[in-house]
Write an enzyme that holds these catalytic residues in place. Sequence first.
Site: not given
Length: 225
Positions: A99-100
């Site tokens: 995730a970012d």
Amino acid sequence: MNIEERIKTCYLNKSLIFSGNEKIHLGSSSPRRIQMISQLKEPVRCTSPSLEEDTILKELQTSIDEKDPLVKNSIATALLARAKAETIPVKEEEILITADTTVLLEDQILGKPKNQREALKILLSLSGRIHYVTTGVCLYKNKENYDNFYLSAAVKFRKLEGVLLDTATRYVKEGKAQDKAGAYGIQEEAGLFVEWIWGDYNTIVGFPLGEIYQSLGGLFHENSC
């Protein structure tokens, strides 16, 4: 386009097929993300991706032909999550989750502050205004078998003045703004700066657990462990 239409979930790729017996491999060493995924299932491994995030994100944003800055930034954020996944070796019995998170104020991307002075400047730029937080996610088995999506949420800050300005200054001096996109974590006392949100709270935290749960479904059922 209203706020609700702007923050809807969007899948760039949805082809993940899995048996239901896989283990979770978290592509992050963030204590917050480890704690959140552990609410569903303990990860068997946690691996930090090795890549220059800022450089790749800028390259992705440059390459995307899209006029809407939120859509452009959101697509780039999701693609960065996928790029992270592709740097981490995945075992056959695992599903990797990467995730970012990025923050957008009008057409300006607010990254992680380089120092305390920049952190306070970022927080003051958000004062009394609406910004968007996007988290991109990749659920990954291999290059042909993965889901890649993003969610966004709108956040309105209160005016940072008086006691709130004092709190923001202390928050920065204590180093809590560092290593956070937009220089704040809503789950900390920086949540006091927020007047309202529209969208998924966990997207703002940086790990949209509900959408991940929906995508992986039976993997989290007790009888699949």
